[in-house]
Design an enzyme around this catalytic site. Structure first.
Site, PDB file in Angstrom:
ATOM      1  N   HIS A   6      -0.485   1.806 -12.829  1.00  4.86           N
ATOM      2  CA  HIS A   6       0.115   0.887 -13.500  1.00  4.86           C
ATOM      3  C   HIS A   6       1.662   0.994 -13.826  1.00  4.86           C
ATOM      4  O   HIS A   6       1.840   2.219 -14.258  1.00  4.86           O
ATOM      5  CB  HIS A   6      -0.502   0.448 -14.842  1.00  4.86           C
ATOM      6  CG  HIS A   6       0.034  -0.766 -15.508  1.00  4.86           C
ATOM      7  ND1 HIS A   6      -0.087  -1.807 -15.211  1.00  4.86           N
ATOM      8  CD2 HIS A   6       1.088  -0.751 -16.483  1.00  4.86           C
ATOM      9  CE1 HIS A   6       0.759  -2.685 -15.820  1.00  4.86           C
ATOM     10  NE2 HIS A   6       1.376  -1.894 -16.847  1.00  4.86           N
ATOM     11  N   MET A  64      -4.846  -6.587  -6.811  1.00 10.00           N
ATOM     12  CA  MET A  64      -4.198  -7.676  -7.555  1.00 10.00           C
ATOM     13  C   MET A  64      -5.473  -8.615  -7.958  1.00 10.00           C
ATOM     14  O   MET A  64      -5.161  -9.803  -8.207  1.00 10.00           O
ATOM     15  CB  MET A  64      -3.123  -8.564  -6.909  1.00 10.00           C
ATOM     16  CG  MET A  64      -2.080  -7.601  -6.712  1.00 10.00           C
ATOM     17  SD  MET A  64      -1.255  -6.676  -8.012  1.00 10.00           S
ATOM     18  CE  MET A  64      -0.542  -8.000  -8.881  1.00 10.00           C
ATOM     19  N   ARG A  65      -6.677  -8.249  -8.283  1.00  9.75           N
ATOM     20  CA  ARG A  65      -7.682  -8.890  -8.565  1.00  9.75           C
ATOM     21  C   ARG A  65      -8.152  -8.332 -10.092  1.00  9.75           C
ATOM     22  O   ARG A  65      -8.329  -6.996  -9.985  1.00  9.75           O
ATOM     23  CB  ARG A  65      -8.989  -9.083  -7.738  1.00  9.75           C
ATOM     24  CG  ARG A  65      -8.617  -9.493  -6.351  1.00  9.75           C
ATOM     25  CD  ARG A  65      -8.180 -10.917  -6.446  1.00  9.75           C
ATOM     26  NE  ARG A  65      -9.180 -12.019  -7.035  1.00  9.75           N
ATOM     27  CZ  ARG A  65      -8.831 -13.231  -7.330  1.00  9.75           C
ATOM     28  NH1 ARG A  65      -7.514 -13.741  -7.087  1.00  9.75           N
ATOM     29  NH2 ARG A  65      -9.947 -14.056  -7.548  1.00  9.75           N
ATOM     30  N   ASP A 102      -5.588  -3.013 -17.867  1.00 15.17           N
ATOM     31  CA  ASP A 102      -4.559  -1.993 -17.931  1.00 15.17           C
ATOM     32  C   ASP A 102      -4.839  -1.103 -19.314  1.00 15.17           C
ATOM     33  O   ASP A 102      -3.912  -0.982 -19.992  1.00 15.17           O
ATOM     34  CB  ASP A 102      -3.177  -2.607 -18.185  1.00 15.17           C
ATOM     35  CG  ASP A 102      -2.782  -3.330 -16.875  1.00 15.17           C
ATOM     36  OD1 ASP A 102      -3.288  -2.894 -15.786  1.00 15.17           O
ATOM     37  OD2 ASP A 102      -2.045  -4.252 -16.531  1.00 15.17           O
ATOM     38  N   GLY A 133       0.806  -1.096  -0.027  1.00 18.77           N
ATOM     39  CA  GLY A 133       0.023   0.002  -0.008  1.00 18.77           C
ATOM     40  C   GLY A 133       0.870   1.375   0.168  1.00 18.77           C
ATOM     41  O   GLY A 133       0.441   2.221   0.657  1.00 18.77           O
ATOM     42  N   ASN A 158       1.244   3.233  -2.636  1.00 26.98           N
ATOM     43  CA  ASN A 158       0.687   4.237  -3.284  1.00 26.98           C
ATOM     44  C   ASN A 158      -0.538   4.808  -2.529  1.00 26.98           C
ATOM     45  O   ASN A 158      -0.710   5.967  -2.728  1.00 26.98           O
ATOM     46  CB  ASN A 158       0.078   3.805  -4.611  1.00 26.98           C
ATOM     47  CG  ASN A 158       1.245   3.613  -5.921  1.00 26.98           C
ATOM     48  OD1 ASN A 158       1.597   4.991  -6.272  1.00 26.98           O
ATOM     49  ND2 ASN A 158       1.620   2.560  -6.101  1.00 26.98           N
ATOM     50  N   GLU A 194     -11.442  -3.694 -20.047  1.00 24.68           N
ATOM     51  CA  GLU A 194      -9.993  -4.435 -20.573  1.00 24.68           C
ATOM     52  C   GLU A 194      -8.965  -4.062 -19.688  1.00 24.68           C
ATOM     53  O   GLU A 194      -8.554  -2.759 -19.324  1.00 24.68           O
ATOM     54  CB  GLU A 194      -9.986  -3.928 -21.898  1.00 24.68           C
ATOM     55  CG  GLU A 194      -8.522  -4.941 -22.429  1.00 24.68           C
ATOM     56  CD  GLU A 194      -8.215  -4.060 -24.275  1.00 24.68           C
ATOM     57  OE1 GLU A 194      -6.942  -4.029 -24.334  1.00 24.68           O
ATOM     58  OE2 GLU A 194      -9.125  -3.223 -24.364  1.00 24.68           O
ATOM     59  N   LEU A 250     -11.313  -7.232 -12.380  1.00 22.50           N
ATOM     60  CA  LEU A 250     -12.694  -6.863 -12.022  1.00 22.50           C
ATOM     61  C   LEU A 250     -13.635  -7.175 -13.300  1.00 22.50           C
ATOM     62  O   LEU A 250     -13.138  -6.725 -14.531  1.00 22.50           O
ATOM     63  CB  LEU A 250     -12.583  -5.442 -11.758  1.00 22.50           C
ATOM     64  CG  LEU A 250     -11.957  -5.253 -10.206  1.00 22.50           C
ATOM     65  CD1 LEU A 250     -11.738  -3.616 -10.347  1.00 22.50           C
ATOM     66  CD2 LEU A 250     -12.515  -5.685  -8.965  1.00 22.50           C
ATOM     67  N   ARG A 301     -16.857 -15.087  -8.385  1.00 18.06           N
ATOM     68  CA  ARG A 301     -16.517 -13.699  -8.446  1.00 18.06           C
ATOM     69  C   ARG A 301     -17.596 -12.727  -8.476  1.00 18.06           C
ATOM     70  O   ARG A 301     -17.274 -11.525  -7.628  1.00 18.06           O
ATOM     71  CB  ARG A 301     -15.844 -13.703  -9.731  1.00 18.06           C
ATOM     72  CG  ARG A 301     -14.856 -12.404  -9.828  1.00 18.06           C
ATOM     73  CD  ARG A 301     -14.161 -12.358 -11.408  1.00 18.06           C
ATOM     74  NE  ARG A 301     -13.186 -13.322 -11.468  1.00 18.06           N
ATOM     75  CZ  ARG A 301     -11.891 -12.984 -11.284  1.00 18.06           C
ATOM     76  NH1 ARG A 301     -11.425 -11.854 -11.102  1.00 18.06           N
ATOM     77  NH2 ARG A 301     -10.825 -13.910 -11.377  1.00 18.06           N
TER      78      ARG A 301
HETATM   79  C1  GRF Z   1       2.565  -0.634  -7.725  1.00 11.57           C
HETATM   80  O1  GRF Z   1       3.788  -0.820  -8.480  1.00 11.57           O
HETATM   81  C2  GRF Z   1       1.508  -0.387  -8.610  1.00 11.57           C
HETATM   82  O2  GRF Z   1       1.885   0.576  -9.707  1.00 11.57           O
HETATM   83  C3  GRF Z   1       1.091  -1.643  -9.137  1.00 11.57           C
HETATM   84  O3  GRF Z   1       1.347  -2.521  -7.783  1.00 11.57           O
HETATM   85  C4  GRF Z   1       2.440  -1.815  -7.089  1.00 11.57           C
HETATM   86  C5  GRF Z   1       1.721  -1.679  -5.668  1.00 11.57           C
HETATM   87  O4  GRF Z   1       2.476  -1.074  -4.802  1.00 11.57           O
HETATM   88  N1  GRF Z   1      -0.430  -1.748  -9.745  1.00 11.57           N
HETATM   89  P1  GRF Z   1       1.896  -0.523  -3.393  1.00 11.57           P
HETATM   90  O5  GRF Z   1       1.177  -1.527  -2.750  1.00 11.57           O
HETATM   91  O6  GRF Z   1       1.243   0.708  -3.968  1.00 11.57           O
HETATM   92  O7  GRF Z   1       3.173  -0.289  -2.784  1.00 11.57           O
END
Ligand code: GRF
Length: 219
Positions: free
Chosen positions: A112, A93-94, A148, A14, A16, A146, A96, A68
């Site tokens: 991304h 990481m799922r 990314d 986390g 970001n 779609e 959607l 799902r």
């Molecule tokens: C980041 O590199 C983001 O771009 C990608 O997954 C990573 C997540 O990192 N989608 P964090 O959990 O925000 O540290």
């Protein structure tokens, strides 16, 4: 000013999400992070969010088995309970489904770690090194069904150096991620982004902050 109520969806550390929380402390920031939801119990970002006084929830996809749709309904219910206006995927990481994405038209952002449309999917830094590109970076975009894809809100570029490893390149890109995600959310929350086809137009023209997205020496 009424600030937009934002939920971050995470699966891991986390960082970001933490950058968004930090940015939203500014009194003139047009959004507040009011909820952090993880699909992984015990994800590191949950503790960070709790320490910042933000509500957290875990909607563990594993407890829904292969269903799902039920997982996403639970996610959507959680967001509705907290009266969320905007969703920020931050290392979520799922994949959607179109149904869930359709609940948040131009209201859900993703970051991304590559300059889309290059290097969609996983292992972006390794693939950038393998491809021999000289410029790499990160993208914030609206989420569409779609993976990314979707209109780009902000991008930040970094050089690829001759002696880069996956780790060193990832660190340089991550520093840019932490700058462009708060910038992109600010623009969207302030209503400065309109979507025309696959392009985002930014009210006010070129965003001066993009000039800052060149990494400083040594990073
Ligand atoms: C980041 O590199 C983001 O771009 C990608 O997954 C990573 C997540 O990192 N989608 P964090 O959990 O925000 O540290």
């Amino acid at each position: 000013m009424s600030r937009k109520r934002v939920a971050c969806l995470i699966s891991g550390r986390g960082s970001n999400m933490a950058a968004l929380i930090e940015a939203a402390k500014a009194p003139d920031y047009p959004a507040e992070i009011v909820l952090v939801v993880s699909n992984v119990a015990g994800a590191g970002g949950l503790a960070t969010a709790s320490a910042a006084g933000i509500a957290t929830a875990t909607v563990d996809h594993k407890s829904f088995g292969k269903d799902r749709a039920a997982f996403e309904r639970a996610l959507q219910d959680t967001l509705a309970q907290h009266r969320i206006d905007l969703v920020c995927l931050a290392g979520f990481m799922r994949l959607l489904t179109p149904w869930f994405v359709g609940q948040w038209p131009h209201l859900m952002l993703n970051i991304h770690p590559a300059l889309l449309p290059s290097f969609k999917g996983l292992d972006t830094h390794a693939r950038a090194l393998e491809a021999g590109v000289k410029v790499h970076g990160a993208t914030v975009h609206f989420v569409v069904p779609e993976m990314d894809s979707g209109p780009v809100i902000a991008q930040g570029a970094v050089p690829v150096k001759d002696d880069d490893t996956e780790t060193s390149l990832a660190a340089r890109v991550l520093a840019v991620e932490h700058r462009i995600y708060p910038l992109a959310l600010r623009l969207v929350a302030a209503g400065r982004v309109t979507v025309a086809g696959n392009r985002c137009r930014i009210d006010g023209g070129i965003v001066p902050e993009t000039e800052l997205l060149v990494p400083s020496e040594g990073t």
